[in-house]
Enzyme design. Structure first.
Site, PDB file in Angstrom:
ATOM      1  N   ASP A   1       1.125  -1.486  -0.350  1.00 24.15           N
ATOM      2  CA  ASP A   1       0.010  -0.114   0.544  1.00 24.15           C
ATOM      3  C   ASP A   1       0.530   0.992   0.015  1.00 24.15           C
ATOM      4  O   ASP A   1       2.084   1.170   0.253  1.00 24.15           O
ATOM      5  CB  ASP A   1      -1.045  -0.143   1.495  1.00 24.15           C
ATOM      6  CG  ASP A   1      -0.237  -0.333   2.538  1.00 24.15           C
ATOM      7  OD1 ASP A   1       1.090  -0.555   2.539  1.00 24.15           O
ATOM      8  OD2 ASP A   1      -0.287   0.572   3.411  1.00 24.15           O
TER       9      ASP A   1
ATOM     10  N   GLU B   1      -0.079  -1.439   5.630  1.00 21.91           N
ATOM     11  CA  GLU B   1       1.515  -1.109   6.491  1.00 21.91           C
ATOM     12  C   GLU B   1       0.937   0.298   6.648  1.00 21.91           C
ATOM     13  O   GLU B   1       1.119   0.915   7.668  1.00 21.91           O
ATOM     14  CB  GLU B   1       2.928  -1.484   5.864  1.00 21.91           C
ATOM     15  CG  GLU B   1       3.959  -0.578   6.753  1.00 21.91           C
ATOM     16  CD  GLU B   1       4.320   0.204   6.851  1.00 21.91           C
ATOM     17  OE1 GLU B   1       5.144   0.920   7.826  1.00 21.91           O
ATOM     18  OE2 GLU B   1       3.828   1.352   5.520  1.00 21.91           O
TER      19      GLU B   1
END
Length: 423
Positions: free
Chosen positions: A97, A162
Site C-alpha cells: 500500500d 502498513e
C-alpha cells in the site's frame, strides 16, 4: 501451490494482488539499443497500480487461496525452499500500500511512473516501498537463473495496510498459525533513503502513541465568563504537550550525536469540539501523534501524561488509538551471526552503513515484538528522503544498484551456518 515459470520454487501461501502475475512472470526480454532495463520497466508498471489509501486497489486472483487474515485484505507469501528447510528462514518483507497524494503539488501524475531525462522515476511508492519489492524479486530471479540455492529457506512476504498501522496486515498475521509455520530466523524490511553516499540501516523503532485527550467543561452562553470551561483545560493540555515538544526539539538540535530516532516527537494533529459560535461547548478534544524511542521508560512517560491531564483540570481523561510498547532492539554486534552476515557483506561491497533507530513505524515492529531480529534497510543512497512527500522519486541507477546489493545480501543471510539449537 506451484507458481508458473522458473521464478519461485513454491508458493507457500498466497492471496495475490492483481500485480502478482506481472511480477512473477518468467519472460524476460533482452535489452536492445536504447531500451529500458526490464527491471526498471517492471518497477514502473508496479508504481502504476493504485494501491493508495483510503481505498487501495489490492485486487485478488480467483485462482488462488482466499486470505484468512482479514477480509478484503491481501497477503502474499512466496517461498523458495532451502536445501535445509529445517533451519530458520530468512524473510524479505515489503508492503503493497501507499499513502494518499496531493496531485496539484506533483510535477507529474503520481501514478504514471514518469521517468525524466535524468533517469528519475516519479511515483507514489517509488521510495516507500515499491522499489524494494521489485529489488527483492529481481535479485531472487537473478540468483535462481544462475542456478543458486542456499541452505536456508527464503520467504518473500507482501503485506497490506502498513501505512495505516498494519492492524489488518502484519499485526494480525503474526498471531496467525501461518506465521509460525514460516519458522523465521531473520527479517529484512524497509528503511529510508540517505542523501549521502552511505546506506542507513535501522535496528529498532520508536513506539507510535496516538492519544486523544478529552476535556469536559461547563457549557453556557458565548457572551459570559463561564468558569471551568473545556477550552481552558484544552489550552493547558496543549501547552504541556507542546512545551515538552520544544524540549525534545532542543535536545535533538544541541546534540550532534542524536538523530530523529533518539528523541520523542510530539505533534498536535486534531482538535474537535463546539456546535455554534455562541455556545460554550461541554467538551473539547485534542489528539497528538507521539513517537517514543525504545530507550524511554514507557511506564514513566505515561505517568507524565497523566500528570499533564490532572494539572489541566477536573475530569480530563485520555485514551489511545494506538499504543505500542515494543522496546526490542535487533543486535548490531559483530558477534551476532545475522548482523555479521549483513555488515560483512556490505563491507565487502565498500558500502558504508549508518546505524539508526527508525523515526517512524514499519511492520518490523510486529516482527520484533515476537522476539525475532529484523533490520530496516532500503538501498537508496545519494537520494533525498521523500517518503510521503510531494514528487517522490527514485533514480533508475540507484534502483538498479539496489538489486545488486540484494544479490549479495540474500545469499549471505540465507547461508548463515546453523545456530545454537538448529543442529
Amino acid at each position: 501451490e506451484k507458481t508458473n515459470g522458473n521464478f519461485i520454487s513454491e508458493a507457500h501461501y498466497c492471496s495475490t494482488p492483481q500485480c502478482w502475475g506481472l511480477l512473477f512472470s518468467s519472460g524476460r526480454k533482452a535489452n536492445g539499443p536504447g531500451t529500458e532495463d526490464p527491471s526498471v520497466t517492471l518497477f514502473r508498471e508496479y508504481l502504476r497500480l493504485k494501491t493508495v489509501h483510503p481505498e487501495p486497489d489490492y485486487g485478488t486472483s480467483e485462482t488462488l487461496l482466499p486470505c484468512p487474515v482479514c477480509p478484503g485484505r491481501v497477503v502474499a507469501i512466496i517461498t523458495w525452499v532451502g536445501s535445509r528447510p529445517e533451519l530458520k528462514s530468512v524473510v524479505l518483507n515489503s508492503h503493497t500500500d501507499v499513502v494518499p497524494v496531493y496531485e496539484e503539488h506533483w510535477k507529474h501524475d503520481p501514478f504514471a511512473a514518469v521517468k525524466d531525462e535524468h533517469g528519475n522515476i516519479y511515483g507514489r511508492g517509488s521510495q516507500d516501498m515499491k522499489c524494494v519489492t521489485i529489488q527483492y524479486i529481481e535479485a531472487i530471479r537473478r540468483l535462481k537463473a544462475a542456478g543458486k540455492r542456499f541452505s536456508r529457506t527464503i520467504h518473500l512476504t507482501f503485506f497490506p495496510d502498513e501505512e495505516v498501522g498494519g492492524h489488518k496486515g502484519m499485526e494480525t498475521f503474526v498471531k496467525h498459525p501461518e506465521f509460525q509455520k514460516l519458522n523465521i530466523g531473520f527479517a529484512l524490511d524497509e528503511g529510508l533513503a540517505n542523501p549521502t553516499n552511505a546506506y542507513t540501516v535501522f535496528y529498532g523503532e520508536r513506539n507510535p502513541w496516538w492519544i486523544t485527550v478529552r476535556c469536559p467543561g461547563s457549557p453556557g452562553h458565548g457572551s459570559r465568563f463561564v468558569e471551568n470551561t473545556a477550552a481552558e483545560k484544552l489550552r493547558r493540555v496543549i501547552n504541556s504537550f507542546l512545551e515538552f515538544r520544544e524540549k525534545e526539539k532542543h535536545r535533538l538540535n544541541t546534540n550532534e550525536c542524536f538523530t530523529l530516532g533518539d528523541v520523542t516527537t510530539v505533534n498536535m494533529t486534531m482538535v474537535k469540539g463546539g456546535v455554534a459560535y455562541n455556545v460554550i461547548p461541554a467538551e473539547m478534544d485534542v489528539s497528538f501523534d507521539l513517537r517514543i524511542p525504545p530507550t524511554v521508560n514507557l511506564q514513566e512517560f505515561e505517568v507524565k501524561i497523566k500528570a499533564w491531564c490532572k494539572e489541566a483540570g477536573e475530569d480530563v481523561t485520555y485514551d489511545f488509538a494506538q499504543k505500542h510498547m515494543d522496546q526490542n532492539f535487533t543486535s548490531t554486534e559483530e558477534s551476532d551471526p545475522w548482523w555479521h552476515a549483513f555488515s560483512s557483506t556490505c563491507k565487502a561491497m565498500n558500502v558504508t552503513l549508518k546505524k539508526e533507530i527508525f523515526p517512524a513505524a514499519t511492520d518490523s515492529r510486529f516482527i520484533r515484538e515476537e522476539g525475532l531480529p529484523a533490520i530496516g534497510f532500503s538501498p537508496m543512497n545519494l537520494t533525498p528522503i521523500l517518503l510521503h512527500d510531494h514528487n517522490e522519486y527514485l533514480n533508475e541507477q540507484v534502483f538498479l544498484r539496489g538489486i545488486q546489493v540484494y544479490e549479495r545480501l540474500v545469499p549471505a543471510l540465507a547461508s548463515v551456518p546453523p545456530l545454537s539449537g538448529e543442529e
